[in-house]
Design a protein around this motif. Structure first.
Motif, PDB file in Angstrom:
ATOM      1  N   LEU A 161      -3.667   4.139  12.559  1.00 24.27           N
ATOM      2  CA  LEU A 161      -2.522   3.715  11.434  1.00 24.27           C
ATOM      3  C   LEU A 161      -2.176   4.572  10.674  1.00 24.27           C
ATOM      4  O   LEU A 161      -3.030   5.310  10.076  1.00 24.27           O
ATOM      5  CB  LEU A 161      -2.851   2.350  10.825  1.00 24.27           C
ATOM      6  N   ARG A 162      -1.024   5.270  10.495  1.00 19.99           N
ATOM      7  CA  ARG A 162      -0.438   6.119   9.780  1.00 19.99           C
ATOM      8  C   ARG A 162      -0.131   5.565   8.215  1.00 19.99           C
ATOM      9  O   ARG A 162       1.186   5.451   7.931  1.00 19.99           O
ATOM     10  CB  ARG A 162       0.543   7.005  10.285  1.00 19.99           C
ATOM     11  N   ILE A 163      -1.139   5.262   7.582  1.00 21.22           N
ATOM     12  CA  ILE A 163      -1.154   4.533   6.330  1.00 21.22           C
ATOM     13  C   ILE A 163      -1.810   5.399   5.172  1.00 21.22           C
ATOM     14  O   ILE A 163      -2.711   6.173   5.401  1.00 21.22           O
ATOM     15  CB  ILE A 163      -1.215   3.157   6.411  1.00 21.22           C
ATOM     16  N   LYS A 164      -1.641   5.048   3.985  1.00 18.83           N
ATOM     17  CA  LYS A 164      -2.384   5.479   2.775  1.00 18.83           C
ATOM     18  C   LYS A 164      -2.494   4.355   1.961  1.00 18.83           C
ATOM     19  O   LYS A 164      -1.373   3.704   1.657  1.00 18.83           O
ATOM     20  CB  LYS A 164      -1.930   6.809   2.232  1.00 18.83           C
ATOM     21  N   CYS A 165      -3.379   4.313   1.068  1.00 20.64           N
ATOM     22  CA  CYS A 165      -3.307   3.699  -0.193  1.00 20.64           C
ATOM     23  C   CYS A 165      -2.640   4.438  -1.228  1.00 20.64           C
ATOM     24  O   CYS A 165      -3.255   5.589  -1.703  1.00 20.64           O
ATOM     25  CB  CYS A 165      -4.802   3.432  -0.584  1.00 20.64           C
ATOM     26  N   VAL A 166      -1.752   4.014  -1.843  1.00 17.57           N
ATOM     27  CA  VAL A 166      -0.860   4.568  -2.766  1.00 17.57           C
ATOM     28  C   VAL A 166      -1.140   3.847  -4.429  1.00 17.57           C
ATOM     29  O   VAL A 166      -0.668   4.688  -5.321  1.00 17.57           O
ATOM     30  CB  VAL A 166       0.505   4.489  -2.378  1.00 17.57           C
ATOM     31  N   ALA A 167      -1.770   2.957  -4.366  1.00 20.85           N
ATOM     32  CA  ALA A 167      -1.946   2.184  -5.806  1.00 20.85           C
ATOM     33  C   ALA A 167      -3.109   1.252  -5.706  1.00 20.85           C
ATOM     34  O   ALA A 167      -3.456   0.992  -4.641  1.00 20.85           O
ATOM     35  CB  ALA A 167      -0.578   1.706  -6.130  1.00 20.85           C
ATOM     36  N   GLY A 168      -3.615   1.216  -7.086  1.00 21.90           N
ATOM     37  CA  GLY A 168      -4.710   0.096  -6.868  1.00 21.90           C
ATOM     38  C   GLY A 168      -4.227  -1.332  -6.946  1.00 21.90           C
ATOM     39  O   GLY A 168      -2.890  -1.435  -6.783  1.00 21.90           O
ATOM     40  N   GLY A 169      -4.971  -2.202  -7.652  1.00 22.87           N
ATOM     41  CA  GLY A 169      -4.056  -3.578  -7.861  1.00 22.87           C
ATOM     42  C   GLY A 169      -5.375  -4.442  -8.822  1.00 22.87           C
ATOM     43  O   GLY A 169      -5.099  -5.040  -9.749  1.00 22.87           O
ATOM     44  N   HIS A 170      -6.542  -4.420  -8.066  1.00 24.57           N
ATOM     45  CA  HIS A 170      -7.585  -5.278  -8.388  1.00 24.57           C
ATOM     46  C   HIS A 170      -8.921  -4.798  -8.058  1.00 24.57           C
ATOM     47  O   HIS A 170      -9.093  -4.512  -6.930  1.00 24.57           O
ATOM     48  CB  HIS A 170      -7.401  -6.916  -7.987  1.00 24.57           C
ATOM     49  N   VAL A 171      -9.829  -4.910  -8.968  1.00 18.57           N
ATOM     50  CA  VAL A 171     -11.178  -4.504  -8.594  1.00 18.57           C
ATOM     51  C   VAL A 171     -12.316  -5.808  -8.599  1.00 18.57           C
ATOM     52  O   VAL A 171     -12.026  -6.561  -9.623  1.00 18.57           O
ATOM     53  CB  VAL A 171     -11.627  -3.289  -9.072  1.00 18.57           C
ATOM     54  N   GLU A 172     -13.198  -5.749  -8.160  1.00 13.16           N
ATOM     55  CA  GLU A 172     -14.372  -6.597  -8.145  1.00 13.16           C
ATOM     56  C   GLU A 172     -14.060  -8.240  -8.135  1.00 13.16           C
ATOM     57  O   GLU A 172     -14.088  -8.987  -9.055  1.00 13.16           O
ATOM     58  CB  GLU A 172     -15.214  -6.587  -9.536  1.00 13.16           C
ATOM     59  N   GLY A 173     -13.463  -8.382  -6.952  1.00 10.39           N
ATOM     60  CA  GLY A 173     -12.781  -9.597  -6.550  1.00 10.39           C
ATOM     61  C   GLY A 173     -13.630 -10.352  -5.562  1.00 10.39           C
ATOM     62  O   GLY A 173     -13.285 -11.317  -4.934  1.00 10.39           O
ATOM     63  N   THR A 174     -14.761  -9.817  -5.328  1.00  6.72           N
ATOM     64  CA  THR A 174     -15.722 -10.478  -4.519  1.00  6.72           C
ATOM     65  C   THR A 174     -16.769 -11.176  -5.514  1.00  6.72           C
ATOM     66  O   THR A 174     -17.514 -10.623  -6.245  1.00  6.72           O
ATOM     67  CB  THR A 174     -16.611  -9.509  -3.380  1.00  6.72           C
ATOM     68  N   VAL A 175     -16.908 -12.545  -5.027  1.00 11.76           N
ATOM     69  CA  VAL A 175     -17.888 -13.253  -5.817  1.00 11.76           C
ATOM     70  C   VAL A 175     -19.075 -14.143  -5.110  1.00 11.76           C
ATOM     71  O   VAL A 175     -18.592 -14.531  -3.786  1.00 11.76           O
ATOM     72  CB  VAL A 175     -16.850 -14.569  -6.536  1.00 11.76           C
ATOM     73  N   ALA A 190      -2.516  -0.964 -11.645  1.00 21.37           N
ATOM     74  CA  ALA A 190      -1.944  -0.307 -10.486  1.00 21.37           C
ATOM     75  C   ALA A 190      -2.415   1.215 -10.439  1.00 21.37           C
ATOM     76  O   ALA A 190      -2.415   1.994  -9.374  1.00 21.37           O
ATOM     77  CB  ALA A 190      -0.578  -0.087 -10.763  1.00 21.37           C
ATOM     78  N   SER A 191      -3.144   1.558 -11.287  1.00 25.38           N
ATOM     79  CA  SER A 191      -3.736   2.986 -11.239  1.00 25.38           C
ATOM     80  C   SER A 191      -4.713   3.093 -10.067  1.00 25.38           C
ATOM     81  O   SER A 191      -5.427   2.116  -9.619  1.00 25.38           O
ATOM     82  CB  SER A 191      -4.473   3.217 -12.643  1.00 25.38           C
ATOM     83  N   LEU A 192      -5.087   4.590  -9.657  1.00 22.93           N
ATOM     84  CA  LEU A 192      -6.142   4.812  -8.953  1.00 22.93           C
ATOM     85  C   LEU A 192      -7.092   5.841  -9.339  1.00 22.93           C
ATOM     86  O   LEU A 192      -7.099   6.959  -9.111  1.00 22.93           O
ATOM     87  CB  LEU A 192      -5.402   5.471  -7.561  1.00 22.93           C
ATOM     88  N   PRO A 193      -7.730   5.356 -10.298  1.00 17.07           N
ATOM     89  CA  PRO A 193      -8.838   6.394 -11.018  1.00 17.07           C
ATOM     90  C   PRO A 193      -9.970   6.773 -10.276  1.00 17.07           C
ATOM     91  O   PRO A 193     -10.131   5.986  -9.079  1.00 17.07           O
ATOM     92  CB  PRO A 193      -9.152   5.397 -12.049  1.00 17.07           C
ATOM     93  N   ASP A 194     -10.547   7.638 -10.528  1.00 10.31           N
ATOM     94  CA  ASP A 194     -11.821   8.160  -9.573  1.00 10.31           C
ATOM     95  C   ASP A 194     -12.828   7.146  -9.311  1.00 10.31           C
ATOM     96  O   ASP A 194     -13.364   7.311  -8.380  1.00 10.31           O
ATOM     97  CB  ASP A 194     -12.407   9.410 -10.574  1.00 10.31           C
ATOM     98  N   GLU A 195     -12.911   6.055 -10.260  1.00  8.98           N
ATOM     99  CA  GLU A 195     -14.037   5.120  -9.911  1.00  8.98           C
ATOM    100  C   GLU A 195     -13.362   4.089  -8.720  1.00  8.98           C
ATOM    101  O   GLU A 195     -14.287   3.709  -7.992  1.00  8.98           O
ATOM    102  CB  GLU A 195     -13.960   4.247 -11.347  1.00  8.98           C
TER     103      GLU A 195
END
Length: 245
Positions: free
Chosen positions: A8-22, A192-197
């Protein structure tokens, strides 16, 4: 990553949410601060999680492997999250690993979140924005305009959860306002950021995906991410780890 590996010719271009696995446990489980202690409660027991290859499935399997419990815990995959809740209530499984929404529903039925989301896999991506390479190349302004709206939405979810919950209820009537607010409180790390973390945590999935047979080659940052647009939209520090008042 699985899609990119398959062509698939796709890229991740922004973040959104982290640590959503519980991690959720039945009434017999205890809340733990230490990750290995929380998971050890499921030795010789069964944990339900969404289908194989989902973020929750991969996180749980890698989590169990890191804790040396991969051979001691049975992980049962379900096609639909509703089936996980039913199985937990019926005693078919002893715990579950899934979304904050699943955790809130299970908690309302007597189960509990037995480990804070940030203890399982710090900064693990819950969702991000994916764009086709054609959109990136041919309509960069359209993409940037969308990312501005996306950042505004992330800010609303993080800073004004009561208003966000009310809007969710107004748009999706079957979701009540209290439920939406509880879900947002479980893991309020929206940006929405894509930081190094975010990127580093995402790429840490590559060896896990290879070991599990979901991908057959290594993927580099450039294979997965395109950060030019979000750096223009969100040039300042990310908001994922900021504590909401």
């Amino acid at each position: 990553m699985i899609g990119i590996n398959r062509g698939l010719r796709i890229k991740c271009v922004a973040g959104g949410h982290v640590e959503g696995t519980v991690l959720i446990g039945d009434r017999s489980c205890q809340v733990k601060e230490m990750a290995s202690h929380a998971l050890a409660q499921f030795k010789d027991r069964i944990i339900g999680t969404p289908r194989r290859g989902s973020i929750h499935d991969v996180v749980l399997r890698e989590f169990a492997r890191d804790c040396g419990l991969a051979d001691s815990i049975e992980i049962k995959n379900f096609d639909w999250a509703d089936f996980i809740l039913d199985a937990l209530m019926d005693g078919e499984i002893d715990g579950a690993c899934g979304t904050p929404a699943l955790a809130v529903l299970a908690r309302r039925q007597g189960s509990k979140i037995i480990l804070p989301p940030d203890k399982i896999w710090p900064f693990n991506p819950s969702y991000g924005i994916i764009a086709g390479e054609r959109l990136i190349l041919e309509s960069p302004l359209t993409l940037e305009n969308f990312l501005v709206l996306h950042e505004d939405a992330c800010n609303l979810l993080r800073e004004r959860p009561q208003i966000a919950a009310s809007r969710v209820h107004n748009d999706i009537k079957i979701i009540d306002e209290d439920f939406a607010r509880e879900v947002l409180a479980v893991s309020p790390k929206y940006c929405a950021s894509l930081p190094d973390e975010y990127i580093d945590s995402s790429l840490a999935f590559v060896p896990a995906l290879r070991v599990m047979g979901y991908i057959d080659r290594d993927l580099e940052k450039e294979d997965v991410f395109w950060t030019d647009a979000i750096k223009r939209v969100h040039p300042h520090e990310h908001h994922y780890s900021l504590i909401r008042q």
